[in-house]
Design a protein around this motif. Sequence first.
Motif, PDB file in Angstrom:
ATOM      1  N   VAL A   8      50.266  55.963  84.274  1.00  0.00           N
ATOM      2  CA  VAL A   8      51.247  54.894  84.516  1.00  0.00           C
ATOM      3  C   VAL A   8      50.894  54.148  85.796  1.00  0.00           C
ATOM      4  N   THR A   9      50.472  54.877  86.825  1.00  0.00           N
ATOM      5  CA  THR A   9      50.088  54.241  88.085  1.00  0.00           C
ATOM      6  C   THR A   9      48.846  53.374  87.905  1.00  0.00           C
ATOM      7  N   LEU A  10      47.930  53.787  87.033  1.00  0.00           N
ATOM      8  CA  LEU A  10      46.746  52.954  86.752  1.00  0.00           C
ATOM      9  C   LEU A  10      47.137  51.585  86.218  1.00  0.00           C
ATOM     10  N   SER A  16      46.341  48.104  91.319  1.00  0.00           N
ATOM     11  CA  SER A  16      45.599  48.241  90.064  1.00  0.00           C
ATOM     12  C   SER A  16      45.396  46.879  89.405  1.00  0.00           C
ATOM     13  N   PRO A  17      44.139  46.518  89.157  1.00  0.00           N
ATOM     14  CA  PRO A  17      43.895  45.240  88.481  1.00  0.00           C
ATOM     15  C   PRO A  17      44.152  45.384  86.979  1.00  0.00           C
ATOM     16  N   PRO A  19      43.208  45.388  83.135  1.00  0.00           N
ATOM     17  CA  PRO A  19      41.956  45.762  82.474  1.00  0.00           C
ATOM     18  C   PRO A  19      41.187  44.520  82.043  1.00  0.00           C
ATOM     19  N   GLU A  20      39.856  44.594  82.181  1.00  0.00           N
ATOM     20  CA  GLU A  20      39.032  43.433  81.874  1.00  0.00           C
ATOM     21  C   GLU A  20      38.739  43.284  80.394  1.00  0.00           C
ATOM     22  N   SER A  21      38.456  44.393  79.719  1.00  0.00           N
ATOM     23  CA  SER A  21      38.049  44.285  78.324  1.00  0.00           C
ATOM     24  C   SER A  21      39.125  44.840  77.395  1.00  0.00           C
ATOM     25  N   ALA A  22      38.990  44.485  76.123  1.00  0.00           N
ATOM     26  CA  ALA A  22      39.919  44.984  75.110  1.00  0.00           C
ATOM     27  C   ALA A  22      39.758  46.494  74.949  1.00  0.00           C
ATOM     28  N   ALA A  23      38.544  47.003  75.146  1.00  0.00           N
ATOM     29  CA  ALA A  23      38.314  48.445  75.045  1.00  0.00           C
ATOM     30  C   ALA A  23      39.066  49.190  76.147  1.00  0.00           C
ATOM     31  N   ASP A  24      39.130  48.610  77.350  1.00  0.00           N
ATOM     32  CA  ASP A  24      39.889  49.229  78.439  1.00  0.00           C
ATOM     33  C   ASP A  24      41.376  49.288  78.097  1.00  0.00           C
ATOM     34  N   VAL A  25      41.881  48.209  77.512  1.00  0.00           N
ATOM     35  CA  VAL A  25      43.287  48.166  77.110  1.00  0.00           C
ATOM     36  C   VAL A  25      43.542  49.238  76.053  1.00  0.00           C
ATOM     37  N   GLU A  26      42.661  49.320  75.046  1.00  0.00           N
ATOM     38  CA  GLU A  26      42.811  50.314  73.983  1.00  0.00           C
ATOM     39  C   GLU A  26      42.791  51.742  74.549  1.00  0.00           C
ATOM     40  N   ASN A  27      41.906  51.990  75.504  1.00  0.00           N
ATOM     41  CA  ASN A  27      41.809  53.314  76.114  1.00  0.00           C
ATOM     42  C   ASN A  27      43.105  53.672  76.836  1.00  0.00           C
ATOM     43  N   LEU A  28      43.637  52.753  77.626  1.00  0.00           N
ATOM     44  CA  LEU A  28      44.883  53.024  78.353  1.00  0.00           C
ATOM     45  C   LEU A  28      46.063  53.186  77.397  1.00  0.00           C
ATOM     46  N   VAL A  29      46.099  52.374  76.347  1.00  0.00           N
ATOM     47  CA  VAL A  29      47.182  52.485  75.356  1.00  0.00           C
ATOM     48  C   VAL A  29      47.098  53.840  74.663  1.00  0.00           C
ATOM     49  N   ARG A  30      45.899  54.288  74.308  1.00  0.00           N
ATOM     50  CA  ARG A  30      45.714  55.584  73.657  1.00  0.00           C
ATOM     51  C   ARG A  30      46.195  56.713  74.575  1.00  0.00           C
ATOM     52  N   VAL A  70      50.456  42.374  78.377  1.00  0.00           N
ATOM     53  CA  VAL A  70      51.912  42.466  78.468  1.00  0.00           C
ATOM     54  C   VAL A  70      52.389  43.722  77.732  1.00  0.00           C
ATOM     55  N   TYR A  71      51.824  43.966  76.548  1.00  0.00           N
ATOM     56  CA  TYR A  71      52.181  45.166  75.783  1.00  0.00           C
ATOM     57  C   TYR A  71      51.829  46.425  76.573  1.00  0.00           C
ATOM     58  N   LEU A  72      50.671  46.427  77.202  1.00  0.00           N
ATOM     59  CA  LEU A  72      50.236  47.583  77.990  1.00  0.00           C
ATOM     60  C   LEU A  72      51.217  47.865  79.127  1.00  0.00           C
ATOM     61  N   VAL A  73      51.637  46.831  79.823  1.00  0.00           N
ATOM     62  CA  VAL A  73      52.586  46.998  80.930  1.00  0.00           C
ATOM     63  C   VAL A  73      53.933  47.493  80.405  1.00  0.00           C
TER      64      VAL A  73
END
Length: 131
Positions: A8-10, A16-17, A19-30, A70-73
Amino acid sequence: MVTASETVTLVLGEDSPLPESAADVENLVRRLRGHVAQLGARTASGTPVLLRAQRLSSDSVPEGYMPSRVYLVELAEATQEPVTHVERGDPGSMRPERRRRSWKPRINMLRGAVFAVALACLVWAASVPRT
C-alpha cells in the motif's frame, strides 16, 4: 500484514512515483488482490471495508494510462482500510484461535507398547502349567 502495508505504501506513499508501465500496474494490482484475499480470511465476512476491497479487487484493470493508475490508487486505499482494522484488532477482525491439539503418541512409543504387551503375553503363556 507488514507486506500488505508495504505494498500500500508503494502505491500511496508521498515519495512513491506512479508506475511507468502497464506491467508494473498489473504487478501491483496482483499483489494488492493477494493481500485482499488474505485479509478476507482474517476479517469477519460482511465487514463494509472488506466488501469494498473485495469488490474493487474483482474488477478488471481499466485500459489506458490514467484510468489504470486511478484504479490502482483506489484499490490501494480500499486495501489499506482492512489492514488497519486487522492491525488494530477491531471487533470486526477475527484472529485465529488456538485450538487444543490432542496428544498423539509417536510411532516408536507405539512400537514399544506393542512389544511390551507381546512380551508380557509370552511370559504369561510360558508360566501357565502344561496339562
